[in-house]
Design a protein around this motif. Structure first.
Motif, mmCIF file in Angstrom:
data_model
loop_
_atom_site.group_PDB
_atom_site.id
_atom_site.type_symbol
_atom_site.label_atom_id
_atom_site.label_comp_id
_atom_site.label_asym_id
_atom_site.label_seq_id
_atom_site.Cartn_x
_atom_site.Cartn_y
_atom_site.Cartn_z
ATOM 1 N N LEU A 204 0.844 -1.195 0.000
ATOM 2 C CA LEU A 204 0.000 0.000 0.000
ATOM 3 C C LEU A 204 0.880 1.247 0.000
ATOM 4 O O LEU A 204 1.521 1.560 0.986
ATOM 5 C CB LEU A 204 -0.911 -0.007 1.227
ATOM 6 C CG LEU A 204 -1.774 1.225 1.459
ATOM 7 C CD1 LEU A 204 -2.696 1.445 0.296
ATOM 8 C CD2 LEU A 204 -2.573 1.082 2.729
ATOM 9 N N PHE B 277 1.304 5.197 0.020
ATOM 10 C CA PHE B 277 0.528 6.391 0.352
ATOM 11 C C PHE B 277 1.165 7.625 -0.278
ATOM 12 O O PHE B 277 0.910 8.736 0.175
ATOM 13 C CB PHE B 277 0.411 6.557 1.864
ATOM 14 C CG PHE B 277 -0.973 6.369 2.361
ATOM 15 C CD1 PHE B 277 -1.419 5.129 2.750
ATOM 16 C CD2 PHE B 277 -1.859 7.428 2.416
ATOM 17 C CE1 PHE B 277 -2.704 4.947 3.187
ATOM 18 C CE2 PHE B 277 -3.150 7.251 2.866
ATOM 19 C CZ PHE B 277 -3.571 6.003 3.255
ATOM 20 N N ALA C 266 8.648 -3.595 4.038
ATOM 21 C CA ALA C 266 7.315 -4.013 3.611
ATOM 22 C C ALA C 266 6.273 -3.515 4.607
ATOM 23 O O ALA C 266 6.614 -2.860 5.588
ATOM 24 C CB ALA C 266 7.267 -5.540 3.519
ATOM 25 N N ILE D 178 3.528 -1.816 6.886
ATOM 26 C CA ILE D 178 3.264 -0.430 7.293
ATOM 27 C C ILE D 178 4.455 0.444 6.988
ATOM 28 O O ILE D 178 4.315 1.598 6.614
ATOM 29 C CB ILE D 178 3.031 -0.320 8.798
ATOM 30 C CG1 ILE D 178 2.195 -1.460 9.310
ATOM 31 C CG2 ILE D 178 2.421 0.993 9.160
ATOM 32 C CD1 ILE D 178 2.115 -1.425 10.797
ATOM 33 N N TYR D 179 5.662 -0.121 7.168
ATOM 34 C CA TYR D 179 6.847 0.678 6.948
ATOM 35 C C TYR D 179 6.908 1.182 5.523
ATOM 36 O O TYR D 179 7.302 2.321 5.270
ATOM 37 C CB TYR D 179 8.101 -0.134 7.274
ATOM 38 C CG TYR D 179 8.372 -0.231 8.741
ATOM 39 C CD1 TYR D 179 7.935 0.773 9.596
ATOM 40 C CD2 TYR D 179 9.055 -1.306 9.283
ATOM 41 C CE1 TYR D 179 8.170 0.696 10.946
ATOM 42 C CE2 TYR D 179 9.294 -1.387 10.637
ATOM 43 C CZ TYR D 179 8.851 -0.379 11.469
ATOM 44 O OH TYR D 179 9.090 -0.452 12.801
ATOM 45 N N SER E 237 4.333 1.804 3.617
ATOM 46 C CA SER E 237 3.345 2.881 3.511
ATOM 47 C C SER E 237 3.898 4.179 4.078
ATOM 48 O O SER E 237 3.772 5.244 3.475
ATOM 49 C CB SER E 237 2.066 2.528 4.269
ATOM 50 O OG SER E 237 1.547 1.319 3.818
ATOM 51 N N ILE E 238 4.535 4.086 5.248
ATOM 52 C CA ILE E 238 5.010 5.306 5.892
ATOM 53 C C ILE E 238 6.176 5.912 5.117
ATOM 54 O O ILE E 238 6.283 7.128 4.973
ATOM 55 C CB ILE E 238 5.387 5.025 7.355
ATOM 56 C CG1 ILE E 238 4.126 4.649 8.125
ATOM 57 C CG2 ILE E 238 6.036 6.225 7.999
ATOM 58 C CD1 ILE E 238 4.372 4.203 9.520
ATOM 59 N N LEU E 239 7.056 5.045 4.571
ATOM 60 C CA LEU E 239 8.178 5.562 3.781
ATOM 61 C C LEU E 239 7.685 6.305 2.549
ATOM 62 O O LEU E 239 8.145 7.407 2.242
ATOM 63 C CB LEU E 239 9.085 4.410 3.351
ATOM 64 C CG LEU E 239 10.252 4.092 4.261
ATOM 65 C CD1 LEU E 239 11.015 2.901 3.724
ATOM 66 C CD2 LEU E 239 11.173 5.278 4.362
ATOM 67 N N LEU F 216 4.832 7.645 2.159
ATOM 68 C CA LEU F 216 4.182 8.860 2.655
ATOM 69 C C LEU F 216 5.233 9.927 2.948
ATOM 70 O O LEU F 216 5.073 11.101 2.577
ATOM 71 C CB LEU F 216 3.398 8.514 3.917
ATOM 72 C CG LEU F 216 2.592 9.598 4.586
ATOM 73 C CD1 LEU F 216 1.588 10.132 3.609
ATOM 74 C CD2 LEU F 216 1.887 9.040 5.799
ATOM 75 N N HIS G 126 -2.922 -5.180 8.007
ATOM 76 C CA HIS G 126 -2.637 -3.801 8.408
ATOM 77 C C HIS G 126 -3.179 -2.806 7.392
ATOM 78 O O HIS G 126 -3.604 -1.723 7.749
ATOM 79 C CB HIS G 126 -1.135 -3.596 8.572
ATOM 80 C CG HIS G 126 -0.596 -4.170 9.843
ATOM 81 N ND1 HIS G 126 -1.158 -3.893 11.058
ATOM 82 C CD2 HIS G 126 0.429 -5.009 10.078
ATOM 83 C CE1 HIS G 126 -0.489 -4.535 11.993
ATOM 84 N NE2 HIS G 126 0.475 -5.233 11.438
ATOM 85 N N ALA G 127 -3.134 -3.190 6.111
ATOM 86 C CA ALA G 127 -3.611 -2.267 5.085
ATOM 87 C C ALA G 127 -5.073 -1.915 5.327
ATOM 88 O O ALA G 127 -5.464 -0.745 5.254
ATOM 89 C CB ALA G 127 -3.433 -2.882 3.702
ATOM 90 N N ILE H 205 -5.327 0.477 8.268
ATOM 91 C CA ILE H 205 -4.954 1.833 7.852
ATOM 92 C C ILE H 205 -6.111 2.465 7.097
ATOM 93 O O ILE H 205 -6.499 3.605 7.367
ATOM 94 C CB ILE H 205 -3.699 1.790 6.953
ATOM 95 C CG1 ILE H 205 -2.487 1.344 7.753
ATOM 96 C CG2 ILE H 205 -3.446 3.143 6.333
ATOM 97 C CD1 ILE H 205 -1.221 1.242 6.942
ATOM 98 N N VAL I 61 13.661 8.343 6.940
ATOM 99 C CA VAL I 61 14.146 7.484 5.864
ATOM 100 C C VAL I 61 15.482 6.865 6.245
ATOM 101 O O VAL I 61 15.694 5.656 6.100
ATOM 102 C CB VAL I 61 14.268 8.305 4.558
ATOM 103 C CG1 VAL I 61 15.034 7.527 3.523
ATOM 104 C CG2 VAL I 61 12.897 8.665 4.045
ATOM 105 N N LEU J 121 14.980 4.209 8.949
ATOM 106 C CA LEU J 121 14.354 2.984 8.455
ATOM 107 C C LEU J 121 15.328 2.145 7.660
ATOM 108 O O LEU J 121 15.260 0.925 7.653
ATOM 109 C CB LEU J 121 13.148 3.323 7.594
ATOM 110 C CG LEU J 121 11.855 3.495 8.344
ATOM 111 C CD1 LEU J 121 10.716 3.668 7.393
ATOM 112 C CD2 LEU J 121 11.598 2.272 9.198
ATOM 113 N N MET K 279 8.340 -6.075 13.942
ATOM 114 C CA MET K 279 8.048 -5.357 12.711
ATOM 115 C C MET K 279 9.312 -4.924 11.968
ATOM 116 O O MET K 279 9.432 -3.804 11.538
ATOM 117 C CB MET K 279 7.237 -4.095 13.010
ATOM 118 C CG MET K 279 5.934 -4.328 13.669
ATOM 119 S SD MET K 279 4.773 -5.026 12.545
ATOM 120 C CE MET K 279 4.760 -3.785 11.287
ATOM 121 N N SER L 145 10.742 -6.350 9.229
ATOM 122 C CA SER L 145 10.831 -6.566 7.787
ATOM 123 C C SER L 145 10.182 -5.414 7.041
ATOM 124 O O SER L 145 9.197 -4.878 7.481
ATOM 125 C CB SER L 145 10.131 -7.847 7.409
ATOM 126 O OG SER L 145 8.763 -7.741 7.649
#
Lengths: 410, 342
Positions: free
Chosen positions: A88, A90, A140, A142-143, A145-147, A149, B130-131, B134, B323, B326, B340, B342
């Motif tokens: 997903l 964003f 992959a 949520i991460y 999606s947030i990246l 975003l 999760h999608a 959200i 960024v 992460l 969390m 991966s």
């Protein structure tokens, strides 16, 4: 414990499963190809005839029809990423914005012809999506999606502030009289006293010609998306969605596939953005805001993620109702409910008033929540369910066409 | 030196708001495993609790004073708030201190909203991907935002801090700098102290009460706690309500700093998510530390000296940090290994 066992054993299970799928696939391939041909023909006919088909609904004017097509393209592209791989994003609006800016720059510097502008827009969006995708796809869920975003917000903030020489900040990038337009000048088109109009080899792209350009591009995009859905590449993407671990166990590096899908969908967004610039040569940063990314997510989900027709349908429905609902006001409501007794009519107007006009987003939000809660497969799943209800047994029709449509709820 | 101190102070109050929202997000994620995109909307709802209280206590009655006339010859209108009419001095006190008083009003409201949200919507999404979580909370955020917009309009509604603390403190003088170099509004100091208190309360609740202990046990291993005969679901619902209260109170107290409007929640939400990611998904101290850190970083990046070297850095610094984090350390600054990643 049992879950772990299942995961370890799964590569061994893979082989018979794959053969089975392959059998079904080859058996139904010819029929599937014929179905696709019918689908694309019907789709093209509907799109090309939409000025007449939509006339009874009051939506048959080129401006709105163009928006249907453009957002349809945007949603088709988004669906290639989200619908097939389940990632997903964003931040897709960023690519839309980049496509718009690139196209307007092409209008300013090169020529008012739309072909270079669209090519330039798609290329730029593709480049940016390759860059952003390379970083974001290291994660992959949520991460991811947030990246995405974060990147989209970064682009938006930069477009508003530092990049003003390129994006013209809050005012938005627009054509001016003293743009150079090298190619136009070279081919002897006189700079006129008024602002030039975008054209396709001399044909002005306003009104219905503009719509037909968008419509043809939409049909081509739809065809490409069918091809992607049916290709081994598409199967690979769906494999990633179903079980990425299993794909890795079988020795496949999934990241290049994901990146390719991300770039393709970014290019679709760029295409939509440059078409937006073609129909109205003005690009603003608000196109890149994350609410704009949210909008394309809404369209895809509403129509049905992972289905072929769903995203186009969703885009059309949202844009149509946006147009209808936001033009309603108390007066039109009163006349709409005038057939009811006075007290009841008054009551209905009070109830519905917050949902129309300015409050159109409220309707959208409620609709979206209902869809996610009750119909995760979107309108396409709804249509399928209704179809199954009429055809009698639900399981039968699904068994008949195993390879035809993805199951939306997967 | 004084400039640096000023930037740190300036960053801290924004950072405190990020930290409070991120704390709630982490609590919800840690207990229920749900990604709540509507948390910014809860922050905004808190702010609008303050607006509502402000409006209520400021309802005025107009009386005409026939003995005095305006320069135009009409009697002078005297406007007095109704509460002042009713309660006299106490009423005047309520008008003056409407923002701090809103806290009392906001706690039960936010708790109720949180519990209704969890029971009415979120509980159906534990098992969904999760999608989907959200998406549905994103839809809910839009709905809440639009309701507020329909009710209060689209313009920011400024709320005044009490007169007593409306000025600024010259902190620099206390520390031996020249007067006038490090000036900091009293209300921001109060906001900082309030946030510290609130964060302290949450941690104390989790650390030192039996209830909190059970919640922490449930975060670690939900099934086992359930097998012990504890209704862990109910406690998690309360935790959701608690997270809503924390976000709401952050919003209430933020109103004198930033006039609330209907999309303030969305603006803070995106940043708070980044904060959660930087701090480490599921780590409460990480969320707080990362919130303050990013607030200060943002404040430093908006200094003119920095902007001259790296133009535009103030706009993107937070995202840039996220960024980098992460990619380099995906579990975040204080995240547990394996959560969390991966």
């Amino acid at each position: 414990m049992s879950q772990n066992l299942g995961k370890i054993r799964s590569p061994l299970d893979m082989e018979p499963l794959a053969i089975e799928v392959h059998d079904v696939e080859s058996a139904s391939r010819s029929r599937s190809a014929r179905n696709d041909l019918i689908l694309i023909c019907v789709f093209s006919a509907v799109v090309l005839a939409s000025p007449w088909l939509l006339a009874p609904f009051g939506a048959a004017y080129p401006d709105l029809l163009q928006r249907f097509c453009i957002f349809g393209i945007f949603a088709i592209g988004f669906n290639i990423m989200f619908g097939l791989t389940g990632y997903l994003s964003f931040g897709h609006a960023a690519f839309l914005g980049i496509g718009s800016y690139a196209a307007v720059w092409s209008f300013k510097l090169l020529t008012m012809n739309v072909i270079p502008a669209v090519m330039f827009g798609v290329l730029c969006a593709g480049l940016f999506s390759a860059l952003i995708g390379y970083v974001c796809l290291r994660r992959a869920g949520i991460y991811f999606s947030i990246l995405t975003l974060a990147f989209a917000q970064m682009s938006y903030n930069l477009a508003y502030s530092v990049l003003t020489p390129i994006t013209n900040g809050e005012t938005g990038l627009q054509l001016t009289l003293n743009d150079s337009r090298v190619l136009d000048a070279a081919s002897g088109i006189d700079p006129t006293s008024s602002l030039p109009v975008t054209n396709l080899f001399g044909m002005k792209m306003s009104g219905y010609p503009g719509f037909y350009l968008c419509a043809i591009v939409l049909i081509i995009s739809f065809y490409i998306s069918i091809r992607i859905f049916r290709s081994p590449f598409g199967m690979m993407l769906r494999g990633i969605k179903t079980n990425q671990n299993r794909m890795s166990y079988t020795g496949i590096n999934t990241r290049p596939y994901l990146l390719a899908a991300f770039v393709v969908s970014g290019m679709y967004a760029g295409l939509a953005g440059s078409l937006m610039a073609v129909t109205d040569p003005l690009a603003g940063a608000e196109r890149m805001q994350w609410t704009a990314s949210g909008e394309v997510v809404l369209m895809t989900i509403l129509g049905g993620a992972g289905t072929l027709l769903g995203p186009v349908l969703g885009a059309g429905v949202i844009k149509y109702f946006e147009n209808i609902f936001s033009s309603f006001n108390a007066q039109t409501l009163h006349s709409a409910f005038s057939f009811l007794p006075d007290g009841l009519a008054e009551f209905m107007v009070t109830i519905t008033h917050p949902f129309v006009g300015e409050g159109w987003h409220l309707t959208l939000g409620v609709l979206f929540m209902l869809i996610v809660i009750f119909l995760p497969g979107g309108l396409m799943e709804g249509a399928q369910r209704i179809g199954n209800m009429f055809s009698g047994s639900g399981g039968k029709s699904e068994a008949e066409s195993p390879a035809e449509q993805t199951k939306p709820a997967e | 030196m004084d400039a640096i101190l000023l930037q740190i102070l300036n960053g801290l109050d924004k950072g405190a708001a990020y930290a409070l929202i991120a704390l709630g997000l982490t609590l919800i994620f840690g207990t229920l495993g749900v990604v709540n995109f509507a948390h910014g909307a809860l922050f905004m709802l808190g702010a609008f609790c303050a607006v509502t209280v402000g409006k209520l206590v400021n309802y005025q009655v107009v009386t005409l004073d026939p003995t005095r006339t305006t320069p135009w010859g009409t009697p002078v209108e005297i406007r007095t708030p109704i509460v002042q009419e009713w309660f006299g001095d106490f009423g005047a006190f309520m008008v003056e201190y409407s923002v701090p008083l809103s806290i009392l009003f906001a706690i039960p409201i936010m708790l109720l909203i949180g519990v209704i949200m969890e029971r009415g919507l979120i509980q159906f999404f534990y098992k969904r991907p999760h999608a989907d979580q959200i998406l549905v909370t994103f839809g809910l955020a839009i709905v809440i935002q639009e309701i507020i917009k329909a009710q209060f309009g689209a313009n920011p509604i400024p709320q005044a801090a009490p007169d007593l603390v409306a000025g600024s403190a010259d902190i620099g003088v206390l520390l031996g700098f020249d007067p006038g170099t490090v000036v900091y509004p009293y209300w921001r100091i109060i906001y900082l102290l309030f946030s510290a208190l609130l964060i302290g309360c949450v941690f104390a609740f989790l650390q030192f009460t039996t209830y909190g202990m059970v919640v922490r046990a449930g975060m670690a291993d939900r099934e086992t706690v359930g097998l012990l005969g504890i209704n862990i679901q109910q406690r998690f619902t309360v935790v959701f309500g608690l997270a809503a209260v924390v976000a709401g109170l952050a919003g209430v107290m933020y109103t004198p700093i930033l006039p609330p409007d209907y999309h303030m929640g969305m603006d803070f939400l995106v940043l708070s998510f980044v904060v959660v990611v930087v701090g480490g998904m599921g780590s409460l101290p990480g969320a707080v530390a990362a919130g303050l850190l990013l607030g200060v970083l943002q404040s430093f990046a908006s200094m003119n000296e920095v902007k001259n070297i790296l133009p535009g850095i103030d706009q993107i610094i937070i995202y840039l940090v996220a960024v980098v984090i992460l990619l380099v350390r995906p579990r975040g600054l204080m995240g547990r290994k394996g959560v969390m990643e991966s």
